[in-house]
Design a protein around this motif. Structure first.
Motif, PDB file in Angstrom:
ATOM      1  N   UNK A   1      37.104  43.465  46.753  1.00  0.00           N
ATOM      2  CA  UNK A   1      38.354  42.718  46.664  1.00  0.00           C
ATOM      3  C   UNK A   1      38.298  41.689  45.540  1.00  0.00           C
ATOM      4  N   UNK A   2      37.184  40.966  45.461  1.00  0.00           N
ATOM      5  CA  UNK A   2      37.058  39.940  44.428  1.00  0.00           C
ATOM      6  C   UNK A   2      37.017  40.552  43.034  1.00  0.00           C
ATOM      7  N   UNK A   3      36.282  41.657  42.890  1.00  0.00           N
ATOM      8  CA  UNK A   3      36.183  42.306  41.585  1.00  0.00           C
ATOM      9  C   UNK A   3      37.549  42.775  41.089  1.00  0.00           C
ATOM     10  N   UNK A   4      38.349  43.355  41.985  1.00  0.00           N
ATOM     11  CA  UNK A   4      39.682  43.833  41.613  1.00  0.00           C
ATOM     12  C   UNK A   4      40.577  42.666  41.214  1.00  0.00           C
ATOM     13  N   UNK A   5      40.561  41.603  42.018  1.00  0.00           N
ATOM     14  CA  UNK A   5      41.390  40.434  41.708  1.00  0.00           C
ATOM     15  C   UNK A   5      40.989  39.783  40.391  1.00  0.00           C
ATOM     16  N   UNK A   6      39.674  39.628  40.189  1.00  0.00           N
ATOM     17  CA  UNK A   6      39.193  39.013  38.958  1.00  0.00           C
ATOM     18  C   UNK A   6      39.543  39.871  37.748  1.00  0.00           C
ATOM     19  N   UNK A   7      39.397  41.186  37.883  1.00  0.00           N
ATOM     20  CA  UNK A   7      39.695  42.084  36.774  1.00  0.00           C
ATOM     21  C   UNK A   7      41.154  42.024  36.351  1.00  0.00           C
ATOM     22  N   UNK A   8      42.063  42.115  37.334  1.00  0.00           N
ATOM     23  CA  UNK A   8      43.491  42.064  37.020  1.00  0.00           C
ATOM     24  C   UNK A   8      43.878  40.672  36.535  1.00  0.00           C
ATOM     25  N   UNK A   9      43.290  39.650  37.145  1.00  0.00           N
ATOM     26  CA  UNK A   9      43.565  38.283  36.705  1.00  0.00           C
ATOM     27  C   UNK A   9      43.129  38.053  35.269  1.00  0.00           C
ATOM     28  N   UNK A  10      41.997  38.654  34.873  1.00  0.00           N
ATOM     29  CA  UNK A  10      41.508  38.506  33.500  1.00  0.00           C
ATOM     30  C   UNK A  10      42.460  39.176  32.513  1.00  0.00           C
ATOM     31  N   UNK A  11      42.946  40.362  32.875  1.00  0.00           N
ATOM     32  CA  UNK A  11      43.915  41.060  32.020  1.00  0.00           C
ATOM     33  C   UNK A  11      45.170  40.217  31.853  1.00  0.00           C
ATOM     34  N   UNK A  12      45.639  39.635  32.940  1.00  0.00           N
ATOM     35  CA  UNK A  12      46.839  38.805  32.905  1.00  0.00           C
ATOM     36  C   UNK A  12      46.625  37.575  32.019  1.00  0.00           C
TER      37      UNK A  12
END
Length: 323
Positions: A225-236
């Motif tokens: 969950x954290x990896x997915x959130x961090x990844x999308x947040x980084x793209x944003x």
């Protein structure tokens, strides 16, 4: 490129640090805590009705059970034992020990989460200044609605940590992360092509549904969950910074956007240098939530400036080419 690299490094480091933090719970694994729980339950939890009648109404409302009370009391017994041995403050079930106020489990994080939710009421200021005909008008209304929902779920979670409130917090937070990415796509490519936006919305909704399905029915995996959130947040974050740098000379207000994105990453970095809560209330997580309140307000200032900005004729032609 240096700013992009720094943001990416911070996000990757945060994901590693937070995953490690979630798994740490040396306090509840200790012999002192286990022995205390056994003794407390045996002495106080044999008569549930008697326990409930003796409880204050607000504690009943928040559904603090006898076992919960034993865990809370034994947590402090364990903390005192660690303190006598000059050991580091232990964590319990992946969290620091927090003093409870009026039945609220994490009072500082709860209050700051509530303030973050209320900060989205700045939408009324946005509505008072920005005409409804502006391209991003509806999109930012959606952001406010999703933001309020997310922060209210976080408020419930920090008030009382239960499997249900935890899922509300995690599921709503991922919705906000995805919606923020949707706002970036809308701002960068325009909102006139409705079919394109619908397809993007369907794609992001599909990602959301799969992610929630995996967590709810396959495995509630904190690391995933954290990896997915961090990844999308980084793209944003990188997308907004790139957009801001592209218009740096022509749009004098884009510094607000960059400040928010960099500020969010700096605040998230607090999780790496996590520390026992000051006054048993203010840990890195609570301070992170406190810092996002002014950043939310600065973001509304940015989107108001962006809506009222009058582009030059050349920019108008460039926008038409993109759309």
């Amino acid at each position: 490129m240096g700013l992009f690299f720094n943001l990416l490094v911070v996000n990757i480091s945060i994901s590693i640090g937070i995953i490690k933090f979630v798994n740490a719970s040396n306090g509840d694994r200790s012999y002192i805590f286990g022995k205390c729980i056994q003794s407390c339950v045996a002495q106080n939890c044999s008569n549930v009705t008697e326990f409930t009648l003796a409880q204050p109404l607000h504690m009943q409302f928040l559904r603090w059970t006898c076992l919960d009370e034993c865990k809370y009391e034994c947590m402090w017994t364990t903390v005192e034992a660690y303190h006598r041995d000059s050991s580091q403050v232990p964590q319990f079930f992946g969290k620091w020990p927090f003093v409870r106020l009026a039945g609220i489990q994490e009072p500082a994080s709860m209050i700051f989460s509530l303030l973050n939710g209320l900060s989205h009421l700045a939408l009324f200021h946005y509505r008072a200044k920005v005409p409804s005909s502006t391209p991003m008008f509806i999109v930012w209304h959606g952001m406010a609605l999703v933001g309020i929902t997310t922060w209210m779920c976080a408020t419930l979670f920090h008030t009382k940590d239960t499997p249900f409130t935890e899922k509300l917090d995690y599921f709503s937070a991922f919705g906000l992360v995805l919606y923020n990415l949707f706002t970036l796509i809308c701002r960068a490519t325009g909102t006139k092509n409705r079919i394109k936006l619908i397809l993007v919305g369907v794609l992001l909704t599909g990602i959301y549904v799969y992610h929630i399905y995996y967590l709810a029915f396959i495995k509630f995996d904190y690391g995933y969950n954290m990896a997915v959130n961090i990844g999308i947040g980084a793209v944003n974050a990188l997308g907004w910074v790139a957009w801001s740098l592209w218009y740096w000379k022509s749009k004098p207000y884009v510094w607000k956007c960059i400040t928010v994105m960099v500020g969010l990453n700096i605040l998230l970095g607090l999780e790496l240098g996590d520390f026992p809560p000051l006054l048993w209330m203010f840990d890195a997580h609570a301070i992170w939530h406190a810092g996002t309140v002014p950043l939310n307000l600065l973001w509304y200032s940015f989107i108001i400036d962006d809506a009222l900005y009058k582009p030059s004729p050349k920019e108008v032609q460039d926008i038409k080419k993109i759309v």
